[in-house]
Design an enzyme around this catalytic site. Structure first.
Site, PDB file in Angstrom:
ATOM      1  N   GLU A  95      44.057  48.192  52.207  1.00 30.32           N
ATOM      2  CA  GLU A  95      43.464  48.494  51.119  1.00 30.32           C
ATOM      3  C   GLU A  95      43.506  46.620  50.359  1.00 30.32           C
ATOM      4  O   GLU A  95      44.825  45.976  49.850  1.00 30.32           O
ATOM      5  CB  GLU A  95      44.226  49.474  50.277  1.00 30.32           C
ATOM      6  CG  GLU A  95      44.150  50.568  51.274  1.00 30.32           C
ATOM      7  CD  GLU A  95      43.103  51.260  50.629  1.00 30.32           C
ATOM      8  OE1 GLU A  95      42.475  50.794  49.228  1.00 30.32           O
ATOM      9  OE2 GLU A  95      43.050  52.341  51.179  1.00 30.32           O
ATOM     10  N   ASP A  96      42.481  46.601  49.256  1.00 34.44           N
ATOM     11  CA  ASP A  96      42.805  46.085  47.582  1.00 34.44           C
ATOM     12  C   ASP A  96      43.521  46.685  46.967  1.00 34.44           C
ATOM     13  O   ASP A  96      44.584  44.844  46.859  1.00 34.44           O
ATOM     14  CB  ASP A  96      41.343  45.172  47.415  1.00 34.44           C
ATOM     15  CG  ASP A  96      40.398  46.624  47.354  1.00 34.44           C
ATOM     16  OD1 ASP A  96      41.173  47.998  47.268  1.00 34.44           O
ATOM     17  OD2 ASP A  96      40.014  46.592  46.342  1.00 34.44           O
ATOM     18  N   ASP A  99      45.455  52.317  42.775  1.00 29.82           N
ATOM     19  CA  ASP A  99      45.471  52.959  41.830  1.00 29.82           C
ATOM     20  C   ASP A  99      46.244  54.539  41.322  1.00 29.82           C
ATOM     21  O   ASP A  99      47.473  55.334  41.356  1.00 29.82           O
ATOM     22  CB  ASP A  99      43.778  53.297  41.696  1.00 29.82           C
ATOM     23  CG  ASP A  99      43.644  52.972  40.439  1.00 29.82           C
ATOM     24  OD1 ASP A  99      44.628  52.790  39.510  1.00 29.82           O
ATOM     25  OD2 ASP A  99      42.482  53.456  39.526  1.00 29.82           O
ATOM     26  N   GLY A 101      45.819  56.514  44.248  1.00 24.87           N
ATOM     27  CA  GLY A 101      45.894  56.938  45.624  1.00 24.87           C
ATOM     28  C   GLY A 101      45.629  57.975  46.629  1.00 24.87           C
ATOM     29  O   GLY A 101      45.775  58.113  47.183  1.00 24.87           O
ATOM     30  N   THR A 103      42.298  57.958  47.204  1.00 20.93           N
ATOM     31  CA  THR A 103      41.376  56.482  48.326  1.00 20.93           C
ATOM     32  C   THR A 103      42.029  56.900  49.465  1.00 20.93           C
ATOM     33  O   THR A 103      42.020  57.284  50.477  1.00 20.93           O
ATOM     34  CB  THR A 103      40.345  55.434  48.124  1.00 20.93           C
ATOM     35  OG1 THR A 103      40.092  55.565  46.731  1.00 20.93           O
ATOM     36  CG2 THR A 103      39.877  54.877  48.899  1.00 20.93           C
ATOM     37  N   LYS A 127      49.355  49.709  41.859  1.00 15.82           N
ATOM     38  CA  LYS A 127      49.561  49.913  40.262  1.00 15.82           C
ATOM     39  C   LYS A 127      49.655  50.802  39.874  1.00 15.82           C
ATOM     40  O   LYS A 127      48.880  52.701  39.798  1.00 15.82           O
ATOM     41  CB  LYS A 127      47.399  50.131  39.747  1.00 15.82           C
ATOM     42  CG  LYS A 127      46.952  49.592  38.797  1.00 15.82           C
ATOM     43  CD  LYS A 127      45.654  49.929  38.194  1.00 15.82           C
ATOM     44  CE  LYS A 127      44.643  49.224  38.406  1.00 15.82           C
ATOM     45  NZ  LYS A 127      43.545  49.589  38.092  1.00 15.82           N
ATOM     46  N   PHE A 148      41.990  46.641  34.219  1.00 11.57           N
ATOM     47  CA  PHE A 148      41.113  47.032  35.399  1.00 11.57           C
ATOM     48  C   PHE A 148      40.565  45.293  35.996  1.00 11.57           C
ATOM     49  O   PHE A 148      41.238  44.527  34.994  1.00 11.57           O
ATOM     50  CB  PHE A 148      39.602  47.435  35.224  1.00 11.57           C
ATOM     51  CG  PHE A 148      38.769  47.993  36.333  1.00 11.57           C
ATOM     52  CD1 PHE A 148      38.902  48.574  36.893  1.00 11.57           C
ATOM     53  CD2 PHE A 148      38.283  47.079  37.016  1.00 11.57           C
ATOM     54  CE1 PHE A 148      38.306  48.962  37.847  1.00 11.57           C
ATOM     55  CE2 PHE A 148      37.118  46.983  38.069  1.00 11.57           C
ATOM     56  CZ  PHE A 148      37.149  48.099  38.745  1.00 11.57           C
ATOM     57  N   ASP A 155      35.625  44.232  43.158  1.00  6.55           N
ATOM     58  CA  ASP A 155      34.484  43.623  41.828  1.00  6.55           C
ATOM     59  C   ASP A 155      34.440  45.174  40.497  1.00  6.55           C
ATOM     60  O   ASP A 155      36.183  46.047  40.447  1.00  6.55           O
ATOM     61  CB  ASP A 155      33.278  44.419  43.337  1.00  6.55           C
ATOM     62  CG  ASP A 155      33.230  46.237  42.840  1.00  6.55           C
ATOM     63  OD1 ASP A 155      34.773  46.835  42.909  1.00  6.55           O
ATOM     64  OD2 ASP A 155      32.351  46.778  41.949  1.00  6.55           O
ATOM     65  N   ARG A 161      33.402  39.682  43.066  1.00  5.00           N
ATOM     66  CA  ARG A 161      34.182  39.503  44.430  1.00  5.00           C
ATOM     67  C   ARG A 161      35.159  38.266  44.954  1.00  5.00           C
ATOM     68  O   ARG A 161      35.784  38.398  45.341  1.00  5.00           O
ATOM     69  CB  ARG A 161      33.034  40.669  45.053  1.00  5.00           C
ATOM     70  CG  ARG A 161      33.237  41.700  44.770  1.00  5.00           C
ATOM     71  CD  ARG A 161      32.845  42.180  46.531  1.00  5.00           C
ATOM     72  NE  ARG A 161      32.472  44.215  45.885  1.00  5.00           N
ATOM     73  CZ  ARG A 161      33.356  45.131  46.434  1.00  5.00           C
ATOM     74  NH1 ARG A 161      34.863  45.076  46.263  1.00  5.00           N
ATOM     75  NH2 ARG A 161      32.711  45.873  45.633  1.00  5.00           N
TER      76      ARG A 161
HETATM   77  P1  IMP Z   1      42.120  54.991  44.143  1.00  3.82           P
HETATM   78  O1  IMP Z   1      41.730  56.238  44.644  1.00  3.82           O
HETATM   79  O2  IMP Z   1      41.498  55.490  42.691  1.00  3.82           O
HETATM   80  O3  IMP Z   1      43.141  54.589  44.384  1.00  3.82           O
HETATM   81  O4  IMP Z   1      41.032  53.774  44.377  1.00  3.82           O
HETATM   82  C1  IMP Z   1      41.221  52.923  44.484  1.00  3.82           C
HETATM   83  C2  IMP Z   1      39.802  51.969  44.709  1.00  3.82           C
HETATM   84  O5  IMP Z   1      39.260  51.987  43.140  1.00  3.82           O
HETATM   85  C3  IMP Z   1      40.343  50.916  45.143  1.00  3.82           C
HETATM   86  O6  IMP Z   1      40.473  50.650  46.759  1.00  3.82           O
HETATM   87  C4  IMP Z   1      39.145  50.278  45.231  1.00  3.82           C
HETATM   88  O7  IMP Z   1      38.571  49.693  45.077  1.00  3.82           O
HETATM   89  C5  IMP Z   1      39.121  51.155  42.940  1.00  3.82           C
HETATM   90  N1  IMP Z   1      40.062  50.339  41.558  1.00  3.82           N
HETATM   91  C6  IMP Z   1      40.658  51.225  41.313  1.00  3.82           C
HETATM   92  N2  IMP Z   1      41.347  49.782  40.573  1.00  3.82           N
HETATM   93  C7  IMP Z   1      40.719  49.079  40.118  1.00  3.82           C
HETATM   94  C8  IMP Z   1      40.831  47.725  39.416  1.00  3.82           C
HETATM   95  O8  IMP Z   1      41.193  47.699  38.303  1.00  3.82           O
HETATM   96  N3  IMP Z   1      39.808  46.506  40.317  1.00  3.82           N
HETATM   97  C9  IMP Z   1      38.623  46.703  40.732  1.00  3.82           C
HETATM   98  N4  IMP Z   1      38.628  48.111  41.449  1.00  3.82           N
HETATM   99  C10 IMP Z   1      39.977  48.568  41.804  1.00  3.82           C
HETATM  100 MG    MG Z   2      35.239  48.984  43.746  1.00  3.70          MG
END
Ligand code: IMP
Ligand code: MG
Length: 176
Positions: A95-96, A99, A101, A103, A127, A148, A155, A161
């Site tokens: 994963e990149d 956030d 969690g 996804t 995060k 962010f 992105d 990116r």
């Molecule tokens: P989650 O499901 O809230 O954990 O979101 C994960 C996805 O949101 C990541 O794979 C990113 O694509 C996007 N994302 C969350 N925080 C950031 C950030 O700070 N910068 C860029 N993309 C983010």
């Molecule tokens: Mg994104």
């Protein structure tokens, strides 16, 4: 307008990616692993990480997103399932950033249904302050505050990116 504030230099990213590669190689000594990367943010990370791993690797990609305009519901839509047969394989989900969690939890569950032998999670950035779904992370590059970030695959509305370094993005006029 956005202001980009450098947070993690390319050199630091490379050094940390090298360490993660070593750690993963040690953990899977004598094995073959499948790196399953979440598109699109994870592609730069996995391209570098895969080359720092000394055991044989297979690459696969998955894609999932929150429903458009419905981010708060937490519903995730699968866009691309894995292409490889992951049954019985040693899988590392790449994963990149984690956030909330959601996804990652969704993708983890999806891959688990394919009955891998082992399933670990590796994220470049974590995060934790924003977490809504708790989960164990096996490999974390950097833990960051609630801001962010863009660059090195990450992105803001598909921009930034291709930046070498990772930046915090601030709305112009925001208090620092
Ligand atoms: P989650 O499901 O809230 O954990 O979101 C994960 C996805 O949101 C990541 O794979 C990113 O694509 C996007 N994302 C969350 N925080 C950031 C950030 O700070 N910068 C860029 N993309 C983010
Ligand atoms: Mg994104």
């Amino acid at each position: 307008m956005h202001k980009l504030v450098k947070l993690i230099e390319a050199k630091r990213i490379a050094a940390r990616v090298e360490e993660l590669g070593r750690e993963i190689s040690d953990d899977f000594r004598g094995e073959q692993i499948a790196l399953v990367t979440a598109l699109k943010g994870g592609v730069f990370f996995v391209a570098d990480l895969a080359r720092r791993i000394s055991v044989p690797v297979e690459l696969d990609f998955v894609s999932a997103h929150s429903y458009e305009g419905d981010r708060s519901s937490g519903k995730i839509r699968l866009e691309k399932p894995p292409s490889l047969n992951l049954k019985g394989k040693k899988v590392v989900l790449i994963e990149d950033i984690i956030d909330t969690g959601r996804t990652c939890a969704f993708l983890r569950e999806l891959i688990a249904k394919h009955e891998p032998d082992i399933l670990k999670v590796c994220t470049l950035l974590d995060k934790p302050s924003r977490r809504l779904v708790t989960m164990a992370l096996d490999y974390v590059g950097f833990t960051i505050d609630d801001q962010f970030v863009v660059g090195y695959g990450l992105d803001y509305m598909e921009k930034y990116r291709n930046l070498d370094d990772i930046y915090a993005i601030e709305q112009e006029g925001d208090a620092a």
